[in-house]
Structures are given as structure tokens and as C-alpha cells.
Scaffold this active site. Structure first.
Site, PDB file in Angstrom:
ATOM      1  N   TYR A  51      40.369  26.877  41.491  1.00 25.67           N
ATOM      2  CA  TYR A  51      38.937  27.148  41.496  1.00 25.67           C
ATOM      3  C   TYR A  51      38.444  27.520  42.899  1.00 25.67           C
ATOM      4  CZ  TYR A  51      36.467  26.829  36.714  1.00 25.67           C
ATOM      5  OH  TYR A  51      36.276  27.253  35.690  1.00 25.67           O
ATOM      6  N   GLU A  53      35.030  29.262  43.831  1.00 28.71           N
ATOM      7  CA  GLU A  53      33.826  29.956  43.781  1.00 28.71           C
ATOM      8  C   GLU A  53      33.232  29.958  45.460  1.00 28.71           C
ATOM      9  OE1 GLU A  53      34.188  27.468  41.632  1.00 28.71           O
ATOM     10  OE2 GLU A  53      32.987  27.536  39.912  1.00 28.71           O
ATOM     11  N   ASP A 197      31.671  55.705  41.186  1.00 25.01           N
ATOM     12  CA  ASP A 197      32.594  54.985  40.423  1.00 25.01           C
ATOM     13  C   ASP A 197      33.744  55.703  40.367  1.00 25.01           C
ATOM     14  OD1 ASP A 197      33.950  54.240  37.902  1.00 25.01           O
ATOM     15  OD2 ASP A 197      32.375  53.779  36.840  1.00 25.01           O
ATOM     16  N   THR A 223      38.259  50.032  39.108  1.00 23.37           N
ATOM     17  CA  THR A 223      39.113  49.249  38.472  1.00 23.37           C
ATOM     18  C   THR A 223      40.424  49.341  39.445  1.00 23.37           C
ATOM     19  OG1 THR A 223      39.771  50.910  36.972  1.00 23.37           O
ATOM     20  CG2 THR A 223      38.434  49.405  36.325  1.00 23.37           C
ATOM     21  N   LYS A 226      44.060  51.436  37.084  1.00 22.52           N
ATOM     22  CA  LYS A 226      44.342  52.795  36.138  1.00 22.52           C
ATOM     23  C   LYS A 226      45.190  53.653  37.502  1.00 22.52           C
ATOM     24  CE  LYS A 226      39.830  52.638  33.600  1.00 22.52           C
ATOM     25  NZ  LYS A 226      38.608  51.914  34.130  1.00 22.52           N
ATOM     26  N   ARG A 232      45.001  44.385  35.976  1.00 25.59           N
ATOM     27  CA  ARG A 232      43.751  44.702  35.468  1.00 25.59           C
ATOM     28  C   ARG A 232      42.577  44.034  36.263  1.00 25.59           C
ATOM     29  NH1 ARG A 232      42.578  47.177  30.964  1.00 25.59           N
ATOM     30  NH2 ARG A 232      44.751  47.645  30.700  1.00 25.59           N
TER      31      ARG A 232
END
Ligand code: DSN
Length: 439
Positions: A51, A53, A197, A223, A226, A232
Site C-alpha cells: 500500500y 497512498e 487524450d 493509457t 495501446k 494496462r
């Protein structure tokens, strides 16, 4: 996968079935690709346990030394790769990245102006069914009916009339160059920031075969899986003045703990994308797309806007057979091992579940090392299947050819060792791994 095999053969079998499916089909969905084994290894690492954060050196939990190092490396590489002032590598996906930019740049109820999904935009550019369309006022622009291309004069007129608070550029089904410089001029005239984008074209941008959104955009999101060929996930790049707002829009705004294993894999992918082999790959993706598009056109299929400048194209199925739908065409092609997706065409009269078009792209086939000859063969198969109305004997025959081509061009463990023959020749790539130095 031996541990998984032993512990949970049921899951292992499904994973293996997917590996096989990928290796025995031709992947022409333009948003899909094959990540390298180094990327997959980082994804499957113990970093998933942690974790973290916050951001490097500013975490809520102890024990973050190693994940700090990995996230800082990913940030530094992303900034270098894209020439960005600031990078946030935590977005879990492209949609989350877009929503986080809206949260950073706007208060709820303000106006975004983006491309209509039906003309090639994206759900997260303000579709009513997406959070972007529910939290913000939305105005959409589209392509011209005659050219099926974006017309900056029309978009400028609309922007001056609507006065958006954020201008969104970029698309998920637009086969032409996006003029980021022109969009940037419109944003400045209107007095609003601009988001580019580049989820689909990030690999082409860093490979130098599509114009760069910086310095025209205030925010760039992408992303990583691609054309960039990484794991991903998502990514936000921005100008310095937006850094704090972007970081807090991701955490605590939209996300909790970052996926440190994904961030490690993003770092690997950024490193790979800095290599000269990746530049050659990006060029080849476009060259292959142009060859595929040219051949389909020659065979009598009309493509939206008449062709492509990037990695994808849209076939207007109505041009040859009025009754043919994207839904049917994609099914027939899939039974021959040619994987595509049904897609709305601009001004389509059919529903999104049926459509009059299919969308094709070359990133994954190019990763397998296929070149122009293979594109011509595949165009021929697509033409025959669509013209035959899905005739079963023909589909079975073509499927055999597809399997043979797949065997000839296996999905590579490391695509940097399986560039198309002409690229290997041109660059004399004997051991590309040796040439990759951390950037
Ligand atoms: N699903 C992606 C695509 O196929 O373009 C967009 O999010």
C-alpha cells in the site's frame, strides 16, 4: 506459471487458453497490443503487496522505500519520454485519468467540449452515460459530413459560441492526425485550458510519427497499453502549474492505493519506448496501417475519411453490401481468427450494438513482426469473408491460413528482438536488449 498450475489449475487453464487464443489469432483491435515479458514480469511482482497512498517521499504508510524508488523512476522516465513538466503515473485507466483531469481543472457543473463518441471520441469525453456527462455540462463537436474529418474552423466557431471551461481533444476511432497546435490556438482564444487524450496514439507520438500535444496542451493523458505497448493503465502529464491539482485529483480524489506493480511495469514500458527499436516500431505501425488501408480500398471498400494517417481505420461496410452490419462482419472475421471490433461510423443510422462499420488497427500485428506483405494478405482475407456473406467453407479455409501466419509470426516474448525483417536489417539489431540503457 508452474506455481499457479499447481495451486489453481482451474485459473491456470484459463490463462493458458487466453495465451493460446492470442497466439492463434490476428489481433486487429487497434487499442490492443502484446506487452513484453519484462513488462509482464514487473506486473506479476511482489510490488502488488504494498500500500502506498500518496506520492514518493510523501506516503501515509511505512515501508515505502522501494515503491518510492519505483514510482520516482516511472515519473522521471515518463517526463523524459513525453517532454513533460509533471507526470502522475498512478491512474488505473484512461477513463480515470480523464475524470481526474476534469476534477483538477473544473468544479462540477462547468462545461467541457469534446469529440462525440459517435464520431470517434470517447465515453469519458462527456457521454451522458459516463460520469463525465453527469457531473459537467457537455458540448460535443464531430467530423464534417463530407470529409469525415475534424474541421478546426467549425470547432472554433462552436467553441467561441459555447465558451467551454475545458477543451478536450483526442479520440478512440479517428484515423487522421489531430492538429493539437490548432486546437491549442482555439483554447487560448476561448481562454480555457486544453486536454489532449492521446490514449490511442501515445506510441506514435513518442515514436515521432504523430505531432506532439506539448506545448499546446495544458494536460495530456494516455493509457499505457495501446500503441505504447505497456501494461494496462493510465498516465497524466501536465504543465507545472497543474501538478498539485492533478496529484490530489488522483489521490485522494478518485483513487486509493496506487497499483505499484502496474507502476513498475509502466516504468519498464517507458524505458522500452525510449529505444530506437520503438521508434522503428511506431513507423512500421503507421506504414502497415497505410498498406492495409490502401489494399482494402483497392479491393473496393470505402474507408472513413478515405484512409488513415495513424494506426487505425474504419471500414464502411455499406459501400459493398447495404445489409452488412459491423456486428455480423466482426463475428464472421472472428470465426476465421481475425479479431476486430464493430464500430459506429460518423452519422451512422444503426445502433452502437449493431453499427455499419468495423475498426481495424495494426499495433499488435506489427509487434509480431508482420509487414506490408502480410497486411496485403490479411486485407484479401477480410475482403473475401465480407463479400462471401460469411460462407463457412471459405471461413474455414482462411482460418487455416490465419493459423499458418500466426505460426510464422509468433507473439514475441520480447518484441525488441522480433522487429520486421527490414527493420532488423536496417538497424542490424542483433541483441537489442544490450542497447537499452535506463533513461
Ligand atoms: N476501449 C478503448 C478502445 O478500444 O478504443 C477505449 O477506451
Amino acid at each position: 506459471m508452474s506455481a499457479l498450475n499447481k495451486a489453481d489449475p482451474q485459473v491456470a487453464r484459463i490463462v493458458e487458453a487466453e495465451r493460446r487464443r492470442q497466439s492463434e489469432t490476428l489481433e486487429l483491435i487497434p487499442s490492443e497490443n502484446h506487452a513484453s515479458t519484462p513488462v509482464l514480469e514487473a506486473m506479476g511482482s511482489v510490488l502488488t503487496d504494498k500500500y502506498a497512498e500518496g506520492s514518493p517521499q510523501k506516503r501515509w504508510y511505512s515501508g515505502c522505500k522501494n515503491v518510492d524508488d519505483i514510482e520516482q523512476l516511472a515519473i522521471d522516465r515518463a517526463k523524459k519520454l513525453f517532454g513533460a513538466e509533471h507526470a502522475n503515473v498512478q491512474p488505473h485507466s484512461g477513463t480515470t485519468a480523464n475524470l481526474a483531469v476534469y476534477l483538477a481543472a473544473l468544479t462540477p457543473g462547468r462545461k467541457i467540449m469534446g469529440m462525440d463518441l459517435a464520431h470517434g471520441g470517447h465515453l469519458s469525453h462527456g457521454m451522458a452515460v459516463n460520469a463525465s456527462g453527469q457531473f459537467y455540462k457537455v458540448v460535443h463537436y464531430g467530423v464534417r459530413k463530407d470529409t469525415e474529418m475534424l474541421d478546426l474552423d467549425q470547432i472554433r466557431q462552436l467553441a467561441l459560441k459555447e465558451r467551454p471551461d475545458l477543451l478536450v481533444t483526442g479520440a478512440s476511432a479517428y484515423p487522421r492526425i489531430v492538429d493539437f497546435e490548432g486546437f491549442g490556438r482555439i483554447a487560448r482564444e476561448v481562454g480555457c485550458p486544453m486536454l489532449a487524450d492521446i490514449a490511442h496514439i501515445a506510441g506514435l507520438v513518442v515514436g515521432g510519427v504523430h505531432p506532439h500535444p506539448f506545448p499546446h496542451a495544458d494536460f495530456v493523458m494516455s493509457t499505457t497499453h495501446k500503441t505504447l505497448r505497456g501494461p494496462r493503465g493510465g498516465l497524466i502529464l501536465c504543465k507545472k502549474q497543474w501538478a498539485r491539482k492533478v496529484d490530489s485529483a488522483i489521490f485522494p480524489g478518485y483513487q486509493g492505493g496506487p497499483f505499484m506493480h502496474s507502476i513498475a511495469a509502466k516504468a519498464v514500458a517507458f524505458f522500452e519506448a525510449m529505444s530506437p527499436q520503438f521508434t522503428e516500431y511506431a513507423k512500421m505501425v503507421v506504414r502497415n496501417a497505410k498498406t492495409l488501408a490502401g489494399q482494402l480500398t483497392e479491393l473496393g471498400w470505402r474507408l472513413v475519411s478515405g484512409g488513415t494517417d495513424n494506426h487505425l481505420m474504419l471500414i464502411d461496410l455499406r459501400t459493398r453490401r447495404e445489409q452488412l452490419t459491423g456486428e455480423k462482419a466482426a463475428q464472421w472475421l472472428a470465426s476465421a481468427g481475425i479479431v476486430t471490433n464493430k464500430n459506429l461510423l460518423p452519422f451512422d443510422t444503426r445502433t452502437p450494438g449493431v453499427t455499419s462499420g468495423i475498426r481495424l488497427g495494426t499495433p499488435a500485428l506489427t509487434t509480431r513482426g508482420m509487414g506490408e506483405q502480410e497486411m496485403k494478405t490479411i486485407a484479401g482475407w477480410i475482403d473475401q469473408i465480407l463479400k462471401s456473406d460469411g460462407e463457412q467453407t471459405l471461413i474455414s479455409k482462411i482460418h487455416e491460413g490465419v493459423l499458418e501466419l500466426c505460426r510464422e509470426f509468433p507473439v514475441p516474448d520480447n518484441p525488441y528482438q522480433t522487429a520486421p525483417e527490414e527493420i532488423r536489417h536496417a538497424r542490424n539489431i542483433s541483441n537489442p536488449r544490450c542497447k537499452l540503457q535506463p533513461g
